[in-house]
Scaffold this motif. Structure first.
Motif, PDB file in Angstrom:
ATOM      1  N   ASP A  66       0.832  -1.221   0.000  1.00  0.00           N
ATOM      2  CA  ASP A  66       0.000   0.000   0.000  1.00  0.00           C
ATOM      3  C   ASP A  66       0.862   1.266   0.000  1.00  0.00           C
ATOM      4  O   ASP A  66       0.538   2.251   0.679  1.00  0.00           O
ATOM      5  N   HIS A  68       2.328   4.768  -0.717  1.00  0.00           N
ATOM      6  CA  HIS A  68       1.873   6.049  -1.266  1.00  0.00           C
ATOM      7  C   HIS A  68       2.617   7.169  -0.552  1.00  0.00           C
ATOM      8  O   HIS A  68       3.395   6.924   0.380  1.00  0.00           O
ATOM      9  N   GLU A 211      -8.947   7.992  -0.174  1.00  0.00           N
ATOM     10  CA  GLU A 211      -8.647   6.569  -0.014  1.00  0.00           C
ATOM     11  C   GLU A 211      -7.634   6.085  -1.044  1.00  0.00           C
ATOM     12  O   GLU A 211      -7.942   6.037  -2.241  1.00  0.00           O
ATOM     13  N   PRO A 212      -6.410   5.712  -0.620  1.00  0.00           N
ATOM     14  CA  PRO A 212      -5.532   4.979  -1.541  1.00  0.00           C
ATOM     15  C   PRO A 212      -6.123   3.579  -1.772  1.00  0.00           C
ATOM     16  O   PRO A 212      -6.443   2.868  -0.811  1.00  0.00           O
ATOM     17  N   ARG A 213      -6.307   3.217  -3.028  1.00  0.00           N
ATOM     18  CA  ARG A 213      -6.949   1.928  -3.361  1.00  0.00           C
ATOM     19  C   ARG A 213      -6.073   1.216  -4.382  1.00  0.00           C
ATOM     20  O   ARG A 213      -6.011   1.592  -5.548  1.00  0.00           O
ATOM     21  N   PHE A 214      -5.382   0.172  -3.917  1.00  0.00           N
ATOM     22  CA  PHE A 214      -4.395  -0.527  -4.731  1.00  0.00           C
ATOM     23  C   PHE A 214      -4.869  -1.957  -4.982  1.00  0.00           C
ATOM     24  O   PHE A 214      -4.785  -2.818  -4.099  1.00  0.00           O
ATOM     25  N   LEU A 215      -5.370  -2.206  -6.196  1.00  0.00           N
ATOM     26  CA  LEU A 215      -5.894  -3.512  -6.571  1.00  0.00           C
ATOM     27  C   LEU A 215      -5.179  -4.013  -7.823  1.00  0.00           C
ATOM     28  O   LEU A 215      -4.386  -3.296  -8.430  1.00  0.00           O
ATOM     29  N   GLU A 219      -4.352   1.064  -9.603  1.00  0.00           N
ATOM     30  CA  GLU A 219      -3.898   1.668  -8.362  1.00  0.00           C
ATOM     31  C   GLU A 219      -4.236   3.148  -8.436  1.00  0.00           C
ATOM     32  O   GLU A 219      -3.769   3.856  -9.332  1.00  0.00           O
ATOM     33  N   ARG A 220      -5.070   3.602  -7.509  1.00  0.00           N
ATOM     34  CA  ARG A 220      -5.576   4.965  -7.574  1.00  0.00           C
ATOM     35  C   ARG A 220      -5.718   5.544  -6.178  1.00  0.00           C
ATOM     36  O   ARG A 220      -5.831   4.817  -5.193  1.00  0.00           O
ATOM     37  N   LEU A 222      -8.506   7.841  -4.431  1.00  0.00           N
ATOM     38  CA  LEU A 222      -9.887   8.219  -4.710  1.00  0.00           C
ATOM     39  C   LEU A 222     -10.458   9.075  -3.586  1.00  0.00           C
ATOM     40  O   LEU A 222     -10.103   8.898  -2.419  1.00  0.00           O
ATOM     41  N   THR A 224     -13.860   9.360  -1.923  1.00  0.00           N
ATOM     42  CA  THR A 224     -15.048   8.508  -1.917  1.00  0.00           C
ATOM     43  C   THR A 224     -16.217   9.095  -1.144  1.00  0.00           C
ATOM     44  O   THR A 224     -17.327   8.554  -1.213  1.00  0.00           O
TER      45      THR A 224
END
Length: 311
Positions: A66, A68, A211-215, A219-220, A222, A224
């Motif tokens: 994760d 960032h 929200e860091p969203r790493f899938l 990877e973005r 956002l 929310t």
């Protein structure tokens, strides 16, 4: 032995991205940021414990996840000096889920948005090392306190990249204008529900949920959700003229208006058309009775909970 690197020897650049996460290549000539109270965390994230079963007793080490970066900085809340010309801090605010509407020669207006959120690229040069944040988004607070300069505090989150030793850019800060003190003469309007009040402090927090969203596949960073809050401290007055206790009981939603600046091109007006009064407090300063007030900006229509207009 290498010479020490000085923290104050820094350049901060920010430019909005055309494509999310692609380096917008900001330049010192066009995209330099004049900020203060800077805090930079270049490699935030988690450390996954290995917890391996192995002979003996020793640490197993970790795997970083994760990853960032985070940047917090404050800038002067000052208009460009020319009506209809965006301020130098405009791109930073647009990266906080805020739309910019320009009426040439007249005004620049900022309002919250849900769809069409923008992102930006940050380049930070400190002592000859360049750090780059991609896909950066964040939240902000407008702060207007009596006998202080008005400010915008930004908390930004972006995708991590490895830093590199790069020659620092030359920067042009000419587009950043000098602020004026929040005062009786410079801040002609502060009203709640149409009633003029003696104000000591005022702050609007945008309350963006970043929200860091790493899938796998994306990877973005956002935004929310939003939860705006307006806080102010005012001198208490007879309840017959203004009764925040009754307003809170009634769940009233008075309009809030704050105008700072008196010269064309240097006026900033913050409007909250429908702000629900919360339970007030009681305090004192210099022996004077005060009310700490909290109001929640409500959206009577989509994206109408607040606006900041520069004229």
């Amino acid at each position: 032995m290498a010479a020490p690197k000085y923290w104050r020897d820094k350049r901060i650049l920010f430019k909005l991205e055309s494509t999310y996460g692609d380096d917008a290549t900001p330049t010192g000539a066009a995209n330099a940021i004049r900020g203060f109270d800077v805090t930079f965390k270049p490699m935030e994230g988690q450390d996954q414990d290995r917890d391996l079963e192995q002979p003996g007793m020793s640490a197993n080490g970790t795997i970083p996840t994760d990853i960032h970066a985070k940047l917090a900085l404050t800038v002067d809340l000052s208009a460009s000096g020319a009506a209809g010309t965006p301020p130098a801090w405009g791109p930073l605010l647009r990266a906080c889920a805020v739309a910019e509407t320009i009426t040439p020669g007249t005004s620049v207006e900022y309002t919250p948005i849900v769809d069409g959120q923008e992102s930006g690229t940050v380049h930070i040069s400190i002592g000859g090392t360049r750090y780059v944040m991609l896909g950066t988004r964040g939240t902000a607070e407008f702060m207007l306190d009596a006998q202080a300069t008005p400010k915008i505090k930004f908390d930004l989150t972006g995708l991590f990249t490895l830093p590199s030793d790069t020659a620092p850019p030359a920067v042009d800060l000419a587009s950043w204008t000098e602020p004026t003190i929040v005062s009786h003469n410079n801040t002609p309007v502060f009203t709640i529900g149409g009633t003029s009040l003696v104000m000591k402090t005022a702050k609007l927090a945008l309350g963006n949920k970043v929200e860091p969203r790493f899938l796998v596949g994306a990877e973005r960073v956002l935004i929310t959700d939003k939860s705006e809050l307006f806080e102010t401290t005012v001198e208490a007055q007879p309840l017959a003229g203004f009764n925040p206790f009754q307003m809170a009981m009634n769940m009233d939603q008075p309009a809030v208006a704050l105008t700072h600046g008196t010269e064309a091109g240097k006026i900033a007006t913050l409007n909250l058309p429908t702000a629900q009064m919360q339970r007030p407090g009681l305090s004192q300063s210099q022996g004077i009775k005060e009310w700490p007030l909290r109001l929640v900006p409500r959206a009577a229509a989509l994206n109408s909970q607040w606006s900041l207009t520069l004229t």
